[in-house]
Design a protein around this motif. Sequence first.
Motif, PDB file in Angstrom:
ATOM      1  N   ARG A  85     -10.945 -14.101  25.174  1.00  0.00           N
ATOM      2  CA  ARG A  85      -9.921 -14.962  25.754  1.00  0.00           C
ATOM      3  C   ARG A  85      -8.944 -14.149  26.608  1.00  0.00           C
ATOM      4  O   ARG A  85      -8.556 -14.569  27.695  1.00  0.00           O
ATOM      5  CB  ARG A  85      -9.182 -15.722  24.647  1.00  0.00           C
ATOM      6  CG  ARG A  85      -8.852 -17.155  25.059  1.00  0.00           C
ATOM      7  CD  ARG A  85      -8.233 -17.924  23.913  1.00  0.00           C
ATOM      8  NE  ARG A  85      -8.964 -17.743  22.660  1.00  0.00           N
ATOM      9  CZ  ARG A  85      -8.410 -17.304  21.525  1.00  0.00           C
ATOM     10  NH1 ARG A  85      -7.124 -17.010  21.481  1.00  0.00           N
ATOM     11  NH2 ARG A  85      -9.144 -17.180  20.431  1.00  0.00           N
ATOM     12  N   CYS A  86      -8.574 -12.982  26.095  1.00  0.00           N
ATOM     13  CA  CYS A  86      -7.670 -12.117  26.858  1.00  0.00           C
ATOM     14  C   CYS A  86      -8.276 -11.767  28.208  1.00  0.00           C
ATOM     15  O   CYS A  86      -7.601 -11.834  29.241  1.00  0.00           O
ATOM     16  CB  CYS A  86      -7.400 -10.824  26.103  1.00  0.00           C
ATOM     17  SG  CYS A  86      -6.160 -10.967  24.828  1.00  0.00           S
ATOM     18  N   LEU A  87      -9.538 -11.399  28.178  1.00  0.00           N
ATOM     19  CA  LEU A  87     -10.209 -11.050  29.426  1.00  0.00           C
ATOM     20  C   LEU A  87     -10.209 -12.250  30.357  1.00  0.00           C
ATOM     21  O   LEU A  87      -9.962 -12.130  31.556  1.00  0.00           O
ATOM     22  CB  LEU A  87     -11.643 -10.595  29.138  1.00  0.00           C
ATOM     23  CG  LEU A  87     -12.478 -10.271  30.375  1.00  0.00           C
ATOM     24  CD1 LEU A  87     -11.844  -9.134  31.167  1.00  0.00           C
ATOM     25  CD2 LEU A  87     -13.911  -9.922  29.995  1.00  0.00           C
ATOM     26  N   GLY A  88     -10.450 -13.410  29.783  1.00  0.00           N
ATOM     27  CA  GLY A  88     -10.441 -14.631  30.578  1.00  0.00           C
ATOM     28  C   GLY A  88      -9.098 -14.841  31.264  1.00  0.00           C
ATOM     29  O   GLY A  88      -9.042 -15.132  32.465  1.00  0.00           O
ATOM     30  N   GLU A  89      -8.027 -14.635  30.510  1.00  0.00           N
ATOM     31  CA  GLU A  89      -6.697 -14.826  31.092  1.00  0.00           C
ATOM     32  C   GLU A  89      -6.432 -13.809  32.191  1.00  0.00           C
ATOM     33  O   GLU A  89      -5.861 -14.126  33.239  1.00  0.00           O
ATOM     34  CB  GLU A  89      -5.637 -14.717  29.996  1.00  0.00           C
ATOM     35  CG  GLU A  89      -5.613 -15.934  29.072  1.00  0.00           C
ATOM     36  CD  GLU A  89      -4.878 -15.656  27.772  1.00  0.00           C
ATOM     37  OE1 GLU A  89      -4.176 -14.619  27.687  1.00  0.00           O
ATOM     38  OE2 GLU A  89      -5.006 -16.472  26.826  1.00  0.00           O
ATOM     39  N   LEU A  90      -6.882 -12.591  31.914  1.00  0.00           N
ATOM     40  CA  LEU A  90      -6.700 -11.522  32.904  1.00  0.00           C
ATOM     41  C   LEU A  90      -7.394 -11.909  34.208  1.00  0.00           C
ATOM     42  O   LEU A  90      -6.831 -11.773  35.304  1.00  0.00           O
ATOM     43  CB  LEU A  90      -7.335 -10.245  32.335  1.00  0.00           C
ATOM     44  CG  LEU A  90      -6.695  -8.914  32.703  1.00  0.00           C
ATOM     45  CD1 LEU A  90      -5.273  -8.876  32.225  1.00  0.00           C
ATOM     46  CD2 LEU A  90      -7.486  -7.778  32.081  1.00  0.00           C
ATOM     47  N   LEU A  91      -8.592 -12.413  34.074  1.00  0.00           N
ATOM     48  CA  LEU A  91      -9.362 -12.791  35.263  1.00  0.00           C
ATOM     49  C   LEU A  91      -8.759 -14.013  35.936  1.00  0.00           C
ATOM     50  O   LEU A  91      -8.689 -14.104  37.159  1.00  0.00           O
ATOM     51  CB  LEU A  91     -10.814 -13.056  34.877  1.00  0.00           C
ATOM     52  CG  LEU A  91     -11.617 -11.816  34.495  1.00  0.00           C
ATOM     53  CD1 LEU A  91     -12.980 -12.188  33.944  1.00  0.00           C
ATOM     54  CD2 LEU A  91     -11.767 -10.888  35.692  1.00  0.00           C
ATOM     55  N   GLU A  92      -8.309 -14.919  35.107  1.00  0.00           N
ATOM     56  CA  GLU A  92      -7.658 -16.125  35.624  1.00  0.00           C
ATOM     57  C   GLU A  92      -6.517 -15.726  36.551  1.00  0.00           C
ATOM     58  O   GLU A  92      -6.427 -16.190  37.691  1.00  0.00           O
ATOM     59  CB  GLU A  92      -7.098 -16.941  34.445  1.00  0.00           C
ATOM     60  CG  GLU A  92      -6.446 -18.251  34.850  1.00  0.00           C
ATOM     61  CD  GLU A  92      -7.448 -19.395  34.754  1.00  0.00           C
ATOM     62  OE1 GLU A  92      -8.039 -19.567  33.677  1.00  0.00           O
ATOM     63  OE2 GLU A  92      -7.644 -20.088  35.777  1.00  0.00           O
ATOM     64  N   ARG A  93      -5.687 -14.835  36.023  1.00  0.00           N
ATOM     65  CA  ARG A  93      -4.522 -14.397  36.802  1.00  0.00           C
ATOM     66  C   ARG A  93      -4.931 -13.686  38.079  1.00  0.00           C
ATOM     67  O   ARG A  93      -4.181 -13.625  39.043  1.00  0.00           O
ATOM     68  CB  ARG A  93      -3.632 -13.498  35.950  1.00  0.00           C
ATOM     69  CG  ARG A  93      -2.424 -14.241  35.372  1.00  0.00           C
ATOM     70  CD  ARG A  93      -1.640 -13.328  34.467  1.00  0.00           C
ATOM     71  NE  ARG A  93      -2.316 -13.166  33.187  1.00  0.00           N
ATOM     72  CZ  ARG A  93      -2.276 -12.072  32.444  1.00  0.00           C
ATOM     73  NH1 ARG A  93      -1.603 -11.022  32.862  1.00  0.00           N
ATOM     74  NH2 ARG A  93      -2.898 -12.021  31.279  1.00  0.00           N
ATOM     75  N   SER A  94      -6.128 -13.105  38.063  1.00  0.00           N
ATOM     76  CA  SER A  94      -6.567 -12.364  39.248  1.00  0.00           C
ATOM     77  C   SER A  94      -7.108 -13.313  40.310  1.00  0.00           C
ATOM     78  O   SER A  94      -7.573 -12.876  41.361  1.00  0.00           O
ATOM     79  CB  SER A  94      -7.634 -11.356  38.860  1.00  0.00           C
ATOM     80  OG  SER A  94      -8.880 -11.999  38.749  1.00  0.00           O
ATOM     81  N   GLY A  95      -7.090 -14.572  40.010  1.00  0.00           N
ATOM     82  CA  GLY A  95      -7.402 -15.556  41.034  1.00  0.00           C
ATOM     83  C   GLY A  95      -8.872 -15.869  41.218  1.00  0.00           C
ATOM     84  O   GLY A  95      -9.313 -16.293  42.270  1.00  0.00           O
ATOM     85  N   VAL A  96      -9.626 -15.663  40.141  1.00  0.00           N
ATOM     86  CA  VAL A  96     -11.060 -15.902  40.228  1.00  0.00           C
ATOM     87  C   VAL A  96     -11.345 -17.345  39.814  1.00  0.00           C
ATOM     88  O   VAL A  96     -10.575 -17.946  39.062  1.00  0.00           O
ATOM     89  CB  VAL A  96     -11.772 -14.884  39.310  1.00  0.00           C
ATOM     90  CG1 VAL A  96     -12.154 -15.504  38.009  1.00  0.00           C
ATOM     91  CG2 VAL A  96     -12.928 -14.247  40.020  1.00  0.00           C
ATOM     92  N   ARG A  97     -12.430 -17.909  40.306  1.00  0.00           N
ATOM     93  CA  ARG A  97     -12.771 -19.263  39.894  1.00  0.00           C
ATOM     94  C   ARG A  97     -13.491 -19.239  38.544  1.00  0.00           C
ATOM     95  O   ARG A  97     -14.180 -18.279  38.230  1.00  0.00           O
ATOM     96  CB  ARG A  97     -13.706 -19.906  40.921  1.00  0.00           C
ATOM     97  CG  ARG A  97     -12.987 -20.451  42.155  1.00  0.00           C
ATOM     98  CD  ARG A  97     -14.026 -20.960  43.119  1.00  0.00           C
ATOM     99  NE  ARG A  97     -15.005 -19.912  43.409  1.00  0.00           N
ATOM    100  CZ  ARG A  97     -16.299 -20.139  43.633  1.00  0.00           C
ATOM    101  NH1 ARG A  97     -16.784 -21.355  43.570  1.00  0.00           N
ATOM    102  NH2 ARG A  97     -17.113 -19.139  43.928  1.00  0.00           N
ATOM    103  N   ARG A  98     -13.400 -20.299  37.803  1.00  0.00           N
ATOM    104  CA  ARG A  98     -14.079 -20.414  36.506  1.00  0.00           C
ATOM    105  C   ARG A  98     -13.999 -19.101  35.720  1.00  0.00           C
ATOM    106  O   ARG A  98     -15.014 -18.495  35.362  1.00  0.00           O
ATOM    107  CB  ARG A  98     -15.539 -20.807  36.719  1.00  0.00           C
ATOM    108  CG  ARG A  98     -15.695 -22.258  37.192  1.00  0.00           C
ATOM    109  CD  ARG A  98     -17.139 -22.547  37.599  1.00  0.00           C
ATOM    110  NE  ARG A  98     -17.506 -21.744  38.755  1.00  0.00           N
ATOM    111  CZ  ARG A  98     -18.702 -21.196  38.950  1.00  0.00           C
ATOM    112  NH1 ARG A  98     -19.651 -21.353  38.065  1.00  0.00           N
ATOM    113  NH2 ARG A  98     -18.960 -20.501  40.038  1.00  0.00           N
TER     114      ARG A  98
END
Lengths: 208, 208
Positions: A134-147
């Motif tokens: 989940r943490c990785l997901g949030e990190l990626l989310e913040r980086s502006g990636v889709r899905r």
Amino acid sequence: MPRSAEQTRKRILDGAYTLFRRHGYSRVSMDDIAAKASFTKRTLYHHFKSKDQLLADVLACQQELALQAFKTFGDRLSGSPEAIVEGMFRELAVWADRPRWAGSGFTRLVIELADLPGHPARLIARRHKARLERCLGELLERSGVRRAGELARAIWLLSEGAISLILVHGDQGYSAAAANAAMTLVRSHLDKHQKAVRAAGNGSVNWR
Amino acid sequence: MPRSAEQTRKRILDGAYTLFRRHGYSRVSMDDIAAKASFTKRTLYHHFKSKDQLLADVLACQQELALQAFKTFGDRLSGSPEAIVEGMFRELAVWADRPRWAGSGFTRLVIELADLPGHPARLIARRHKARLERCLGELLERSGVRRAGELARAIWLLSEGAISLILVHGDQGYSAAAANAAMTLVRSHLDKHQKAVRAAGNGSVNWR
DNA sequence: CAAAGTATACTCATTAGTGAATTTACAGGG
DNA sequence: CCCTGTAAATTCACTAATGAGTATACTTTG
């Protein structure tokens, strides 16, 4: 009170973690752990109800540290998704290159106990892995990636696969292969044109 | 000779494999294996030098079967790379859905013995995994994909990762996630425009 | 009968776990 | 400031079970 209970507990937990991680669960005896921490076995049983419970407590304790390490790691990374992924796998490579590396403590122990779904240690390991994903997901989310969630899971799969295969073959090349694959996936998740492949700090915390 | 040695050996190997796979190495005793095959422990030691050697022989024997299974599996698949990948992960999902599934026997045992790099069983498991990866590579090569070896390795990473994470979480969803990621990778390895996502046969051989 | 195969009945080491004595640190009374 | 009671912390010495591996005798088949 000859020593503060807290201190003793910690020394036991630390030693036990080292041993469990290096040799697995079954092949580490309570006597080994006692010797490692320079206590008598009886003392272990004063602080922990059983070997299984000790394992659970070890993982619970380690989980805190590992989660913190991962968050620190996340903060060190610059925002681009490529940098995150590159950092992750570079760290994996460094970590796996250590002398007597024996895989992720969490994964290793869960697999050893694969046929005991009710074991307390499994629940903890499971929550730990889920939280990291989940943490990785949030990190990626913040980086502006889709899905981002989907991507995080795919990257996590590659990372776990790399751990297994490095262990099987003793070949760190798998970490580079995983990194390449991950990069391809990242690109497929990028909106049109984004680039910036900045590097990230290294270090050798291990949060898996 | 009360029974043909070959027959006895096979019965022991079969039972031992089942037990090792289900419960790992340390937690299966020679008495357990003997009981499973309805022999006395002494008989085991007549046919196998030690427990470690028995494990090695078990894996060596299983390797043949598994390799054969994988080749059969490969033949069943139609030529398109998408179909190969889809078939692989569908089979994984089916396999992992079995009642008391406990991961890949080979991977599981190697990880349990991670700190014993010289163990005979590790060498065999290692060769096995390498051979399978190569087979997948050839399969993909024939399907007309670019850089087939690289793709095979990436897919293999996803597959191993899925095995680990399904085991950790008891959630077969990871197999679908791995399949999706693999499909993305496949597409990125396709020359321009190729499609054809035909289905493949199922079955529940397990060659991992 | 001979030899491979199987069983009985062990050895010896190790292991998780425990009962009871012993040590230690500190609280409070002298 | 020392002495002492007390409860937690630690140790010693043990049990009971289990495990890998073996000496030896018995059984089956060619």
